[in-house]
Design an enzyme around this catalytic site. Sequence first.
Site, PDB file in Angstrom:
ATOM      1  N   GLU A  33       1.747  -5.568  -0.265  1.00 27.26           N
ATOM      2  CA  GLU A  33       1.538  -4.116  -0.335  1.00 27.26           C
ATOM      3  C   GLU A  33       1.899  -3.463   0.996  1.00 27.26           C
ATOM      4  O   GLU A  33       1.476  -3.922   2.068  1.00 27.26           O
ATOM      5  CB  GLU A  33       0.065  -3.850  -0.681  1.00 27.26           C
ATOM      6  CG  GLU A  33      -0.127  -2.780  -1.705  1.00 27.26           C
ATOM      7  CD  GLU A  33       0.545  -3.078  -3.048  1.00 27.26           C
ATOM      8  OE1 GLU A  33       1.721  -2.674  -3.220  1.00 27.26           O
ATOM      9  OE2 GLU A  33      -0.093  -3.688  -3.909  1.00 27.26           O
ATOM     10  N   ASP A  36       7.280  -3.350   1.976  1.00 18.93           N
ATOM     11  CA  ASP A  36       8.703  -3.110   1.676  1.00 18.93           C
ATOM     12  C   ASP A  36       9.403  -2.274   2.741  1.00 18.93           C
ATOM     13  O   ASP A  36      10.465  -2.647   3.251  1.00 18.93           O
ATOM     14  CB  ASP A  36       8.908  -2.527   0.265  1.00 18.93           C
ATOM     15  CG  ASP A  36       8.142  -1.245  -0.044  1.00 18.93           C
ATOM     16  OD1 ASP A  36       7.354  -0.774   0.806  1.00 18.93           O
ATOM     17  OD2 ASP A  36       8.341  -0.707  -1.162  1.00 18.93           O
ATOM     18  N   ASP A 173       9.639  -0.085  -5.857  1.00 19.10           N
ATOM     19  CA  ASP A 173       9.440   0.418  -7.213  1.00 19.10           C
ATOM     20  C   ASP A 173      10.766   0.584  -7.962  1.00 19.10           C
ATOM     21  O   ASP A 173      10.884   0.191  -9.127  1.00 19.10           O
ATOM     22  CB  ASP A 173       8.690   1.758  -7.162  1.00 19.10           C
ATOM     23  CG  ASP A 173       7.356   1.621  -6.460  1.00 19.10           C
ATOM     24  OD1 ASP A 173       6.907   0.472  -6.265  1.00 19.10           O
ATOM     25  OD2 ASP A 173       6.766   2.650  -6.074  1.00 19.10           O
ATOM     26  N   TYR A 225      -0.238   8.419   2.502  1.00 18.18           N
ATOM     27  CA  TYR A 225       0.819   7.407   2.380  1.00 18.18           C
ATOM     28  C   TYR A 225       1.748   7.474   3.593  1.00 18.18           C
ATOM     29  O   TYR A 225       1.952   6.485   4.287  1.00 18.18           O
ATOM     30  CB  TYR A 225       1.625   7.600   1.086  1.00 18.18           C
ATOM     31  CG  TYR A 225       2.661   6.513   0.928  1.00 18.18           C
ATOM     32  CD1 TYR A 225       2.364   5.343   0.228  1.00 18.18           C
ATOM     33  CD2 TYR A 225       3.904   6.608   1.541  1.00 18.18           C
ATOM     34  CE1 TYR A 225       3.294   4.309   0.127  1.00 18.18           C
ATOM     35  CE2 TYR A 225       4.838   5.578   1.459  1.00 18.18           C
ATOM     36  CZ  TYR A 225       4.527   4.439   0.746  1.00 18.18           C
ATOM     37  OH  TYR A 225       5.442   3.414   0.662  1.00 18.18           O
TER      38      TYR A 225
HETATM   39  C1  GLA Z   1       4.414   2.913  -3.247  1.00 19.33           C
HETATM   40  C2  GLA Z   1       5.822   2.975  -2.677  1.00 19.33           C
HETATM   41  C3  GLA Z   1       6.384   1.563  -2.494  1.00 19.33           C
HETATM   42  C4  GLA Z   1       5.433   0.671  -1.708  1.00 19.33           C
HETATM   43  C5  GLA Z   1       4.032   0.752  -2.298  1.00 19.33           C
HETATM   44  C6  GLA Z   1       3.019   0.004  -1.487  1.00 19.33           C
HETATM   45  O1  GLA Z   1       4.431   2.428  -4.549  1.00 19.33           O
HETATM   46  O2  GLA Z   1       6.663   3.693  -3.531  1.00 19.33           O
HETATM   47  O3  GLA Z   1       7.642   1.635  -1.870  1.00 19.33           O
HETATM   48  O4  GLA Z   1       5.445   1.009  -0.357  1.00 19.33           O
HETATM   49  O5  GLA Z   1       3.574   2.092  -2.438  1.00 19.33           O
HETATM   50  O6  GLA Z   1       3.293  -1.358  -1.487  1.00 19.33           O
END
Ligand code: GLA
Length: 447
Positions: A33, A36, A173, A225
């Site tokens: 988590e 990426d 994602d 975020y």
């Molecule tokens: C969101 C973002 C992803 C990733 C996740 C956390 O889904 O879109 O790119 O960073 O959070 O793992």
Amino acid sequence: MIEAPVIREFYNTFGKSPSFFIQVPGRVNLIGEHTDYNGFPVLPISIPYYITAAGSPRRDHTMNIRNTDSRYDESSFILSSSIPPARNGHWSNYVRAASQALADFSGGSLTGADVLFSGSIPGSAGLSSSSALVIASALSILAANNLNVDILELAELMAEGEHYVGTQGGGMDQAICLLGCKDHAVKIDFFPLRYAHVPFPADHSIVVAHSLIRAAKTENALLLYNRRPAECRLATALLNTILALEIPLQRLGDLPGKCADITESFVKSIFDRDSYSLEDIAKIIEEQPESITQRYLMTRNGIPMPVPPDGFLIQQRALHVFSEAERVEKTCKALMENDTETFGSLMNDSHTSCDTLYGISTPELNTLVSVMRSFGASGARLTGAGFGGCAVALVRDDSIEQVIGGIRKEYYDGYIRKTHPELRNADNFREIIFAVKPSSGASTVVL
Ligand code: GLA
């Protein structure tokens, strides 16, 4: 022949038959988590809940989009080199994001399309309904224009393209939407994007349950975020100075060597404070605070992110990122050996790290994962960006009923009723608790 209701509905809406049908799955991330965007791997699966799109090309450059869900009003815009966003939080911004990225990529004039979207992925749940919409939009434009783009190139393009909505996310994602594989998790690496299939234990499923706290990435969770990638950019800048690296790292994942070699004491020796102010960072990297703001803290709308009241928690963020990356490697090994016990305990460790070091859990998610474990899950953790949304549990197939029953009783009827009575009836229960096995990625059918 596809019998999807969206196809009939397309005819009723546009008075013609669609010429293509697209189906894009949501995802749950098993582990990895917030790794990426740091250039470390993730391990998601596709789930059999979808954004679907039925469409047909137009004779002009207009994207004319509708949604079968009447909460999402119709929208239209021209495919051009500068597509204006709709108001903040409007669903069409995800379609616009994909359109802008493809308009820039193709450099030419793209044919527009009439597209009707529909979806079964619960929204604001951390199950990637937004990126599935971005990918469904991109595939619609490609289908309308009879164009093909390499799948990895498309995933990278859309990851960058989704920044249009203001989030500074990584590429997980969009990639898993396209790369999902039945009965397998997909280990995805970034910069450049690459992937490998990892077998998922045949006698287990993933139980997904919504904490009932909405995590809307373009609303309440946006700032929360974006703060994390910013703290990781600052961590990288500090590492470059402190280690006096000849070739500066672009992200934490560029640090040479394996994550296993990056010990907690090494991280704590580099980042030796609990919290950093902008001035602390400026002093170490010998750069003016204004210039640091410009380089590391800008958002898409040109406004800098606020400095968090508790300062930049760089040591904690780095400890999470390096240890989480190592957990992804260990999970892949465990899965190759069908060792579900180790996999489960790595999920538990990941949740603790997400909570205590990365600060992305909530009291509700913490309660939910404990309930999942107490009713027999082999492991449980939050999934996706965090700040609400779903938790996921690794569960033997013969224990699914027991775990789901336990969550209903202890979490929804017990904890939520007591702590959030207003939420208890806000959603459809069948949509927010279910068991899944990994499913396939996106598909386009030309009708
Ligand atoms: C969101 C973002 C992803 C990733 C996740 C956390 O889904 O879109 O790119 O960073 O959070 O793992």
